[in-house]
Scaffold this motif. Sequence first.
Motif: not given
Length: 336
Positions: A195, A200, A213-215, A218, A239, A242-243, A246, A250, A334
Motif C-alpha cells: 500500500d 510502486w 490492495r486495489d490492484c 487485476e 487492515n 480488509d486485505i 479481497i 480471488t 456490490y
Amino acid sequence: MEKTSENTVQVWKNKKIKHWMLIAFFLCFYDIVAVNLSYIFGLFIRFDLTFSAIPKEYMLAYVKFAPIYTAFCVVVFFVFKLYNSLWRFASIGELSRIFLASIVTTIFQTVGITLLFMRMPVAYYIVGAGTQFVLITAVRFAYRYVTLLRAKQVTNQVAVHNAMAIGAGASGQMILKELTMSELANARPLCIIDDNPNKWGRNIGGVPIVGGRDCIMESVKKYNIDQILFAIPTASPENKRDILNICKETGCEMKQLPGVYQITNGEVLLSKMKPVAVEDLLGREPIRVNMDEIFQHLKGKTILVTGGGGSIGSELCRQIAGHEPKQLIIFDIYEN
C-alpha cells in the motif's frame, strides 16, 4: 563393521577438508596474479596502452616491490578470512571484508613502493587499487551469482504455483528470497502488493511491486496467480481483515505468517506460513455461540441479509438457506 564405518566417516571428512583447501589454494593463486596484474595495468593505462613506452625505472621499481606486496596481500587476505568464507552465501559482510582488505593493501602499496623505491605515476596508484578491488571481488561473487542462477532455474522447474506476495517490507523480502533461492520452494513469485505508493513501479529481486490492495484482483488475473502469501505480521487487525477479504474473492490459496515474533527470531520462512483461517477474515477473536439454537430460531422466518454478496455475507446466506427459512432476501450494493 563398526571400524569400517568409522573409517568411512574419516575418509569423508578428509575429502571435505581437501576440497576446502583446494578452493583456498586456487583463490590464493588467483589473488597473487590479480594483485600484480592490477598495478602493471595502472602503468599500462598511464603510458597510452604501450608497454614499450613505460620507463625502465618504473618497471624496475614495480618488479622489485612485487614480491613484497604479494606476500603482504596474501597475509592480509588470510587475516580478513577471504579464503575460508562460504562464497555461495556471500553478502554485505563478505563485501565489507574485501573492501577493508583492499584499503589496507592499497595503503601499503602506496607508502611502501614510494618510500622503498620511488614515487610512481598517480594512475599507477588509482587504477591499480581500483582494478585490484574489482578482480578480487568479481571472482568471489561470481560464484554466488552462478549459484543463485542455478537455484532459480531449479525453483522454476519444480514450481507448481504462481505466487503473489502481500507486503514489500522486511518479512516480504525474506519470503521472496527463500522462494527464489530455496530448492524446496514450490512457487515462483510473480508480483508484490504493497500500500506504500513510494514502492510502486519498483521491484525486489526482479519481482515487480505492482500497486496497492486495489490492484489485487487485476494482478491475480494478469499474472495467473493461484497462491497469495500475506507477509505483513505487523498489520493492524482492520487492515489485515480488509486485505484478506479481497484476497478471498480471488479464490486463490492463501497463507500468512503467524505473528511478528518471527521477525525478531529470524524465523520468517515459508515453512512458518499457515493457511488463512475464517477468524483472520473477521479481524478479531471469533465469538463462540450455540449455532443449533440460532438456526432453530431462523426456521420459518423471512430473513434479510444486508451485505449478503460479500465473503462473510455470502457464507452467512448459505448457512441460513440450509436451515429452512420461509424466505431469504439478500441486499447488497456490490455489482455482483
